[in-house]
Design a protein around this motif. Structure first.
Motif, PDB file in Angstrom:
ATOM      1  N   LEU A   6     -15.566  -9.334   3.288  1.00 33.80           N
ATOM      2  CA  LEU A   6     -17.044  -9.001   2.908  1.00 33.80           C
ATOM      3  C   LEU A   6     -16.308  -8.109   1.386  1.00 33.80           C
ATOM      4  CD1 LEU A   6     -17.756  -6.297   5.298  1.00 33.80           C
ATOM      5  CD2 LEU A   6     -19.640  -8.673   5.067  1.00 33.80           C
ATOM      6  N   LEU A   7     -15.410  -7.934   0.976  1.00 34.48           N
ATOM      7  CA  LEU A   7     -15.294  -7.699  -0.438  1.00 34.48           C
ATOM      8  C   LEU A   7     -15.175  -9.112  -1.137  1.00 34.48           C
ATOM      9  CD1 LEU A   7     -14.513  -5.578  -3.214  1.00 34.48           C
ATOM     10  CD2 LEU A   7     -12.245  -5.336  -1.921  1.00 34.48           C
ATOM     11  N   THR A  32      -7.043  -4.595  -4.260  1.00 32.67           N
ATOM     12  CA  THR A  32      -6.076  -4.352  -4.320  1.00 32.67           C
ATOM     13  C   THR A  32      -6.370  -2.750  -3.841  1.00 32.67           C
ATOM     14  OG1 THR A  32      -4.606  -4.872  -5.681  1.00 32.67           O
ATOM     15  CG2 THR A  32      -3.854  -3.061  -5.459  1.00 32.67           C
ATOM     16  N   LEU A  33      -7.185  -1.692  -4.824  1.00 36.58           N
ATOM     17  CA  LEU A  33      -8.136  -1.010  -4.311  1.00 36.58           C
ATOM     18  C   LEU A  33      -8.363  -0.486  -3.145  1.00 36.58           C
ATOM     19  CD1 LEU A  33      -8.849   0.147  -7.809  1.00 36.58           C
ATOM     20  CD2 LEU A  33      -7.010   1.132  -6.500  1.00 36.58           C
ATOM     21  N   ARG A  34      -8.632  -1.875  -2.178  1.00 38.37           N
ATOM     22  CA  ARG A  34      -9.576  -2.150  -1.208  1.00 38.37           C
ATOM     23  C   ARG A  34     -11.066  -1.033  -0.980  1.00 38.37           C
ATOM     24  NH1 ARG A  34      -6.471  -2.989   3.293  1.00 38.37           N
ATOM     25  NH2 ARG A  34      -8.195  -2.310   4.761  1.00 38.37           N
ATOM     26  N   ALA A  35     -11.747  -1.718  -2.345  1.00 38.55           N
ATOM     27  CA  ALA A  35     -12.750  -1.633  -2.776  1.00 38.55           C
ATOM     28  C   ALA A  35     -14.257  -1.550  -2.114  1.00 38.55           C
ATOM     29  CB  ALA A  35     -13.305  -1.718  -4.285  1.00 38.55           C
ATOM     30  N   ALA A  36     -15.256  -0.667  -1.745  1.00 38.19           N
ATOM     31  CA  ALA A  36     -16.037  -1.128  -1.364  1.00 38.19           C
ATOM     32  C   ALA A  36     -17.168  -2.077  -1.107  1.00 38.19           C
ATOM     33  CB  ALA A  36     -16.844  -0.113  -0.867  1.00 38.19           C
ATOM     34  N   PRO A  37     -17.477  -2.896   0.042  1.00 35.52           N
ATOM     35  CA  PRO A  37     -18.254  -3.783  -0.622  1.00 35.52           C
ATOM     36  C   PRO A  37     -18.861  -3.800  -1.348  1.00 35.52           C
ATOM     37  CG  PRO A  37     -16.880  -4.961   1.326  1.00 35.52           C
ATOM     38  CD  PRO A  37     -16.828  -3.151   0.831  1.00 35.52           C
ATOM     39  N   ARG A  38     -20.119  -2.639  -1.709  1.00 40.37           N
ATOM     40  CA  ARG A  38     -21.247  -2.743  -2.410  1.00 40.37           C
ATOM     41  C   ARG A  38     -20.578  -2.626  -3.763  1.00 40.37           C
ATOM     42  NH1 ARG A  38     -25.705   1.217   0.179  1.00 40.37           N
ATOM     43  NH2 ARG A  38     -25.777  -0.242   1.943  1.00 40.37           N
ATOM     44  N   LEU A  39     -19.772  -1.684  -3.947  1.00 41.45           N
ATOM     45  CA  LEU A  39     -18.917  -0.900  -5.205  1.00 41.45           C
ATOM     46  C   LEU A  39     -18.700  -2.419  -5.678  1.00 41.45           C
ATOM     47  CD1 LEU A  39     -18.546   0.723  -7.248  1.00 41.45           C
ATOM     48  CD2 LEU A  39     -15.910   0.504  -6.258  1.00 41.45           C
ATOM     49  N   HIS A  78     -16.889   0.015 -14.645  1.00 37.94           N
ATOM     50  CA  HIS A  78     -17.506   1.397 -15.150  1.00 37.94           C
ATOM     51  C   HIS A  78     -17.558   2.664 -14.026  1.00 37.94           C
ATOM     52  CE1 HIS A  78     -21.583  -0.290 -12.942  1.00 37.94           C
ATOM     53  NE2 HIS A  78     -21.662   0.391 -12.880  1.00 37.94           N
ATOM     54  N   ASP A  79     -18.032   1.678 -12.568  1.00 29.64           N
ATOM     55  CA  ASP A  79     -17.923   2.581 -11.410  1.00 29.64           C
ATOM     56  C   ASP A  79     -16.959   2.741 -10.425  1.00 29.64           C
ATOM     57  OD1 ASP A  79     -20.145   4.162 -12.136  1.00 29.64           O
ATOM     58  OD2 ASP A  79     -21.740   2.564 -10.346  1.00 29.64           O
ATOM     59  N   ILE A  80     -15.919   2.452 -10.579  1.00 27.70           N
ATOM     60  CA  ILE A  80     -14.078   1.861  -9.993  1.00 27.70           C
ATOM     61  C   ILE A  80     -13.789   3.635  -9.855  1.00 27.70           C
ATOM     62  CG2 ILE A  80     -11.873   1.902 -12.021  1.00 27.70           C
ATOM     63  CD1 ILE A  80     -11.319  -0.516 -10.968  1.00 27.70           C
ATOM     64  N   GLY A  81     -13.983   4.270  -9.796  1.00 29.46           N
ATOM     65  CA  GLY A  81     -13.822   5.162  -9.619  1.00 29.46           C
ATOM     66  C   GLY A  81     -15.085   5.820  -8.172  1.00 29.46           C
ATOM     67  N   LYS A  82     -15.843   5.417  -8.444  1.00 35.14           N
ATOM     68  CA  LYS A  82     -16.350   5.279  -6.937  1.00 35.14           C
ATOM     69  C   LYS A  82     -15.284   5.670  -5.331  1.00 35.14           C
ATOM     70  CE  LYS A  82     -20.563   5.195  -8.561  1.00 35.14           C
ATOM     71  NZ  LYS A  82     -22.556   5.208  -8.668  1.00 35.14           N
ATOM     72  N   SER A 192     -27.350  -4.041  -2.112  1.00 39.41           N
ATOM     73  CA  SER A 192     -27.813  -3.551  -0.399  1.00 39.41           C
ATOM     74  C   SER A 192     -27.130  -4.174   1.191  1.00 39.41           C
ATOM     75  CB  SER A 192     -29.252  -3.573  -0.380  1.00 39.41           C
ATOM     76  OG  SER A 192     -30.233  -2.360  -1.345  1.00 39.41           O
ATOM     77  N   ALA A 193     -27.055  -5.895   1.053  1.00 42.07           N
ATOM     78  CA  ALA A 193     -26.768  -6.808   1.550  1.00 42.07           C
ATOM     79  C   ALA A 193     -24.867  -6.335   2.155  1.00 42.07           C
ATOM     80  CB  ALA A 193     -25.893  -8.121   1.440  1.00 42.07           C
ATOM     81  N   TYR A 194     -24.380  -5.019   1.350  1.00 44.15           N
ATOM     82  CA  TYR A 194     -22.918  -5.334   1.885  1.00 44.15           C
ATOM     83  C   TYR A 194     -22.872  -3.065   1.739  1.00 44.15           C
ATOM     84  CZ  TYR A 194     -22.290  -9.371  -0.565  1.00 44.15           C
ATOM     85  OH  TYR A 194     -21.653 -11.292  -0.378  1.00 44.15           O
ATOM     86  N   PRO A 195     -21.905  -3.216   3.028  1.00 38.24           N
ATOM     87  CA  PRO A 195     -21.737  -1.999   3.421  1.00 38.24           C
ATOM     88  C   PRO A 195     -20.940  -1.085   2.574  1.00 38.24           C
ATOM     89  CG  PRO A 195     -20.047  -3.183   4.345  1.00 38.24           C
ATOM     90  CD  PRO A 195     -20.765  -4.215   3.324  1.00 38.24           C
ATOM     91  N   ALA A 196     -21.601   0.145   2.245  1.00 37.88           N
ATOM     92  CA  ALA A 196     -20.494   1.011   1.062  1.00 37.88           C
ATOM     93  C   ALA A 196     -19.528   1.937   1.162  1.00 37.88           C
ATOM     94  CB  ALA A 196     -22.120   2.119   1.144  1.00 37.88           C
TER      95      ALA A 196
END
Length: 203
Positions: A6-7, A32-39, A78-82, A192-196
């Motif tokens: 999904l990411l 690499t950071l395995r970020a949330a797909p919504r991010l 800008h929001d990578i800290g999330k 919104s189509a992607y999990p948070a």
């Protein structure tokens, strides 16, 4: 479908209207950071709007000096800290701002690029540069939100560089932002189509 798939989908899938891909090496960093797909979807939407905003500003005011690379990277991260504060993807909070700047610095990115992760929610003060204003504006208008004092500051920078009256630049900026806001629903639907949360589906 796994969160990794999904990411990757959020980073690469075609959209309507079309969104530009994130600049290298941001997609690799998010994987690499395995970020949330919504991010990833959010960063892609804001990055695309920032790119359009820079194109408009440079065409409108060629004398305005803009570090295009910095705006592009800043909007894309800008929001990578999330990644470290995932609750702030769906709720309020500012812990992601210094965390994001420190994360980018820790991965070897220079301060001129990492700064936006910490400054995108603040646009007042003597240290604010035009690139900060562009990233901050993109982070609002991508979803159709208008912030009068932020737009006033950006209009003033345009006016100072072009020699025109501030009200002229404000009206021109207003027209452009209104057009961007008209396509906000599609960007919101894409996000919104992607999990948070990255662990919302099993890998």
């Amino acid at each position: 479908m796994s969160s990794t798939v999904l990411l990757q989908h959020a980073l690469t899938t075609p959209t309507d209207p079309a969104m530009r891909p994130l600049p290298d090496p941001v997609p690799e960093l998010l994987l690499t950071l395995r970020a949330a797909p919504r991010l990833a979807a959010h960063l892609r939407a804001v990055h695309d709007v920032a790119h359009r905003l820079v194109d408009w500003a440079t065409a409108r005011c060629p004398a305005l000096q803009i570090d295009r690379e910095a705006v592009s990277f800043g909007a894309a991260t800008h929001d990578i800290g999330k990644v470290l504060h995932p609750a702030e993807l769906t709720g309020p909070g500012s812990a992601h701002e210094p965390a994001g700047r420190d994360l980018l610095l820790g991965h070897g990115f220079p301060p001129r690029l990492a700064r936006f992760a910490g400054t995108h929610a603040a646009w007042a003060g003597p240290a604010v540069i035009v690139e900060d204003l562009l990233v901050s504006t993109a982070d609002k208008i991508w979803k159709g939100k208008r912030v009068a004092d932020l737009e006033d500051l950006l209009s003033a920078r345009l006016s100072a560089a072009s020699g025109t009256e501030p009200w002229e630049e404000f009206l021109a900026l207003d027209d452009f932002l209104t057009a961007l806001a008209d396509t906000a629903a599609a960007r919101l639907a894409f996000q919104s189509a992607y999990p948070a949360f990255a662990d919302s589906t099993a890998d």
